[in-house]
Design a protein around this motif. Sequence first.
Motif, PDB file in Angstrom:
ATOM      1  N   UNK A 276       0.833  -1.206   0.000  1.00  0.00           N
ATOM      2  CA  UNK A 276       0.000   0.000   0.000  1.00  0.00           C
ATOM      3  C   UNK A 276       0.871   1.261   0.000  1.00  0.00           C
ATOM      4  N   UNK A 277       1.963   1.221   0.778  1.00  0.00           N
ATOM      5  CA  UNK A 277       2.868   2.384   0.812  1.00  0.00           C
ATOM      6  C   UNK A 277       3.434   2.659  -0.581  1.00  0.00           C
ATOM      7  N   UNK A 278       3.856   1.600  -1.255  1.00  0.00           N
ATOM      8  CA  UNK A 278       4.431   1.752  -2.597  1.00  0.00           C
ATOM      9  C   UNK A 278       3.397   2.334  -3.556  1.00  0.00           C
ATOM     10  N   UNK A 279       2.188   1.768  -3.515  1.00  0.00           N
ATOM     11  CA  UNK A 279       1.136   2.200  -4.447  1.00  0.00           C
ATOM     12  C   UNK A 279       0.708   3.633  -4.174  1.00  0.00           C
ATOM     13  N   UNK A 280       0.497   3.951  -2.896  1.00  0.00           N
ATOM     14  CA  UNK A 280       0.026   5.293  -2.555  1.00  0.00           C
ATOM     15  C   UNK A 280       1.100   6.331  -2.852  1.00  0.00           C
ATOM     16  N   UNK A 281       2.344   6.001  -2.535  1.00  0.00           N
ATOM     17  CA  UNK A 281       3.442   6.924  -2.837  1.00  0.00           C
ATOM     18  C   UNK A 281       3.528   7.190  -4.332  1.00  0.00           C
TER      19      UNK A 281
ATOM     20  N   UNK B  58      -5.578   6.894  -3.308  1.00  0.00           N
ATOM     21  CA  UNK B  58      -4.579   6.999  -2.248  1.00  0.00           C
ATOM     22  C   UNK B  58      -5.217   7.424  -0.938  1.00  0.00           C
ATOM     23  N   UNK B  59      -6.020   8.473  -1.005  1.00  0.00           N
ATOM     24  CA  UNK B  59      -6.600   9.042   0.219  1.00  0.00           C
ATOM     25  C   UNK B  59      -7.597   8.077   0.872  1.00  0.00           C
ATOM     26  N   UNK B  60      -8.292   7.324   0.047  1.00  0.00           N
ATOM     27  CA  UNK B  60      -9.355   6.470   0.572  1.00  0.00           C
ATOM     28  C   UNK B  60      -8.849   5.510   1.653  1.00  0.00           C
ATOM     29  N   UNK B  61      -7.613   5.033   1.520  1.00  0.00           N
ATOM     30  CA  UNK B  61      -7.147   4.026   2.475  1.00  0.00           C
ATOM     31  C   UNK B  61      -6.040   4.500   3.400  1.00  0.00           C
ATOM     32  N   UNK B  62      -5.489   5.678   3.126  1.00  0.00           N
ATOM     33  CA  UNK B  62      -4.389   6.121   3.985  1.00  0.00           C
ATOM     34  C   UNK B  62      -4.607   7.509   4.561  1.00  0.00           C
ATOM     35  N   UNK B  63      -5.679   8.176   4.159  1.00  0.00           N
ATOM     36  CA  UNK B  63      -5.887   9.529   4.642  1.00  0.00           C
ATOM     37  C   UNK B  63      -5.003  10.520   3.910  1.00  0.00           C
ATOM     38  N   UNK B  64      -4.884  11.709   4.499  1.00  0.00           N
ATOM     39  CA  UNK B  64      -4.183  12.791   3.808  1.00  0.00           C
ATOM     40  C   UNK B  64      -2.684  12.701   4.053  1.00  0.00           C
ATOM     41  N   UNK B  65      -1.950  12.444   2.992  1.00  0.00           N
ATOM     42  CA  UNK B  65      -0.484  12.437   3.062  1.00  0.00           C
ATOM     43  C   UNK B  65      -0.015  13.494   2.082  1.00  0.00           C
ATOM     44  N   UNK B  66       0.353  14.659   2.628  1.00  0.00           N
ATOM     45  CA  UNK B  66       0.644  15.798   1.775  1.00  0.00           C
ATOM     46  C   UNK B  66       2.108  15.842   1.363  1.00  0.00           C
ATOM     47  N   UNK B  67       2.394  16.640   0.357  1.00  0.00           N
ATOM     48  CA  UNK B  67       3.739  17.047  -0.065  1.00  0.00           C
ATOM     49  C   UNK B  67       4.538  16.005  -0.833  1.00  0.00           C
ATOM     50  N   UNK B  68       4.072  14.727  -0.846  1.00  0.00           N
ATOM     51  CA  UNK B  68       4.795  13.741  -1.663  1.00  0.00           C
ATOM     52  C   UNK B  68       4.775  14.200  -3.125  1.00  0.00           C
ATOM     53  N   UNK B  69       3.616  14.680  -3.550  1.00  0.00           N
ATOM     54  CA  UNK B  69       3.452  15.112  -4.937  1.00  0.00           C
ATOM     55  C   UNK B  69       4.173  16.408  -5.254  1.00  0.00           C
ATOM     56  N   UNK B  70       4.656  17.079  -4.233  1.00  0.00           N
ATOM     57  CA  UNK B  70       5.393  18.323  -4.450  1.00  0.00           C
ATOM     58  C   UNK B  70       6.894  18.051  -4.483  1.00  0.00           C
ATOM     59  N   UNK B  71       7.346  17.347  -3.440  1.00  0.00           N
ATOM     60  CA  UNK B  71       8.784  17.151  -3.254  1.00  0.00           C
ATOM     61  C   UNK B  71       9.363  16.247  -4.340  1.00  0.00           C
ATOM     62  N   UNK B  72       8.709  15.117  -4.563  1.00  0.00           N
ATOM     63  CA  UNK B  72       9.298  14.117  -5.468  1.00  0.00           C
ATOM     64  C   UNK B  72       9.422  14.612  -6.917  1.00  0.00           C
TER      65      UNK B  72
ATOM     66  N   UNK C 134       7.061   6.161  -4.475  1.00  0.00           N
ATOM     67  CA  UNK C 134       6.946   4.874  -3.795  1.00  0.00           C
ATOM     68  C   UNK C 134       8.053   4.716  -2.763  1.00  0.00           C
ATOM     69  N   UNK C 135       9.276   5.076  -3.167  1.00  0.00           N
ATOM     70  CA  UNK C 135      10.426   4.956  -2.259  1.00  0.00           C
ATOM     71  C   UNK C 135      10.268   5.872  -1.054  1.00  0.00           C
ATOM     72  N   UNK C 136       9.848   7.109  -1.312  1.00  0.00           N
ATOM     73  CA  UNK C 136       9.712   8.074  -0.215  1.00  0.00           C
ATOM     74  C   UNK C 136       8.689   7.597   0.809  1.00  0.00           C
ATOM     75  N   UNK C 137       7.538   7.159   0.314  1.00  0.00           N
ATOM     76  CA  UNK C 137       6.492   6.789   1.260  1.00  0.00           C
ATOM     77  C   UNK C 137       6.848   5.500   1.998  1.00  0.00           C
ATOM     78  N   UNK C 138       7.493   4.584   1.312  1.00  0.00           N
ATOM     79  CA  UNK C 138       7.920   3.345   1.951  1.00  0.00           C
ATOM     80  C   UNK C 138       8.925   3.645   3.061  1.00  0.00           C
TER      81      UNK C 138
END
Lengths: 349, 334
Positions: free
Chosen positions: A76-81, A263-277, A301-305
């Motif tokens: 899930x971390x890989x997919x959501x990231x 992504x949000x449906x199963x992990x909630x709000x995880x911000x800034x991945x889409x900005x930084x990466x 994927x790497x960052x979130x993992x």
Amino acid sequence: MAGLALGVRRSILFAGLSLALVVVAVISAASGQLAVPPAEVLGSILHAMGLDIGPAPSDANAEAALWLIRFPRIALAVLVGAALAAAGMLMQAIFGNPLAEPGVVGVSSGAALGGAATIVFGWTFFGSWTIAVAAFVTGLAATALVYAMSRANGKTEVVTLVLTGIAVNAVTSAGLALLMFIGDTQAREEIVFWQLGSLNGAMWADVAVVLPVVIVGVLVSILLARRLDLLSLGERSARHLGLNVEALRIGTIVLVALLVGAAVAFTGIIAFVGLVIPHLMRMIIGPAHLPLLIASTLGGALLLLTADLVARTAVPFADLPIGMLTSLVGGPFFFWLLRRTRARSGGWA
Amino acid sequence: MRRAGLFGRRGAGAPDAGTPRRASGAAAGDLAGDAHGAPSRAAHGPRFGGTADITSGKGPRGGPGSQGAGSIDVDGVSVTIDGTGILHDVSLQAHPGMLLALVGPNGAGKSTLLTVIAGDQAVDSGTVRVAGHPLASWSIKQLARERSVLLQQTSVAFPFTVTQVVEMGRAPWIGTPFEADDEAAVAEALDLTDLHSLTERHVPSLSGGERARAALARVLAQRTRILLLDEPTAALDIGHQEDVLRIARAQADLGDTVVVVLHDLGLAAAFADRVCLLENGRVVADGTPTEVFDAELLSAVYRHPLEVLTHPVNGTLLILPVRSARGPSSEENP
């Protein structure tokens, strides 16, 4: 442009990210309250694939810990990231602005609103897909709203984008507050944890929903990548080069909502991945969207993992909210980027 | 040999010195031949002969490759934007081999007219035909293979390199046989615009003039029969202004149709075959530079006394404002 040729740099980056992803995944599976040696992690996977190679986990509970708890969480971390980074890159492409990001402009919280409503009202229209569908629908509305409100004369100025994000986030926060007020204690608790963002309690059933969405989303994005390049010239010039800008725009907005919703449906709000990466990847391999998309998907994927590994292991017996971690790093990064963009364009344009 | 003259600002060996990064040996050879010798028309694929093969199948009614290719026919066009009439009953024609300059004071409607021809602006009445077919019958993609457009303001959102931006000009030809010309077209465009030393620079980091040339190179790489240029000289120094107009002239001489919005009447007089003078959204004169550039007419249109002189050596027209404070007045001049 000193150093290696672009093609070589791309290849090294792709290979490096892929390798790091595998290594971190194994380390992550091996780490936790019940330590499982990495060799046994690999052994367990190989055995499951029908290959009798490597040691099987020696601890009686290890097999269950790996397959029921850690592997789905890693998946899930890989997919959501990947989804968040790809969505960030897509948004930046259609806004023509490196500061566009699902979390910053309110798309994530828009999707969260639909998800929270599902929890509070106990909707089950689409079975295990209900929460994802609801998150997609409200996420789509939020994306379209931000896009419509922040565009002027075919451009999105930074200040308009950020202020639109504030407005959208304010409204969705009000919606979430209302839902928490309406909901019972259990629903409230769920919403709070979800606002913080967490991969805790990831299940294979979640992965089964997110996986196809992310695969489809990324594949379609790959098909659109070259057209997104043209969009960097501005809408009119892109049209003069034969690009159907309207169709691309609508398609991309739907894609963003799809990826963020899943992504949000199963992990909630995880911000800034889409900005930084996407930003880091653009610094390494340049802005061409096809390689950038691949690099961003791997990098996200790497960052979130990695972030999840830290969230699980930094404090013994505690599972830190991952959204808190990404915002802790992403917030200052956003600020730095904002200052830099401002300095470059000589104002808030 | 006409095009060889375009390289006057660079050393004679320049096209070879700046070997295109991506071009294969063969492509680079073609380019050099094209640059130094007589331009090989066949190499320009999309514009000539062979074009009909790919476009006629998809083109509207008989296809843009048929007769009328490259022609522009504006007939009685009126445009109103936000309640303000911008163009009133404007008619003009351009055909292959012609460089048409649109001139007139600020707010005369020059850019709007170009926008109309480009297909970006809907008209209230009248028709615009490109290659003999009404604009409405063209798909976005077909139009991109027939005409290219250089806008007044060009910006690139992300740090793409000059080469990458010029390569974007090839986008309309993806999936056609002319995709094979990509490298040659890009190298030629970089050559014509004197950009070989900047190919790996990021476009947003370039100076205004360099950015304008990169945008022009992208338009040239598109290799269309019709070029629409909106004030291509605005950000350029006088040397590069001349270069741009010489490139435009050379494209027209090769059989393209070039429509260019210009503020500098001297440039229009020197390079255009035909000049269309606009005032308040109306065509007030349309003809050769000698016909249109009449001191009395220009003075009335620009609301400033202007004089039209003939260059003593080469005979081109010089259009100058009448200045009395420091220099001798026009009456004192023979």
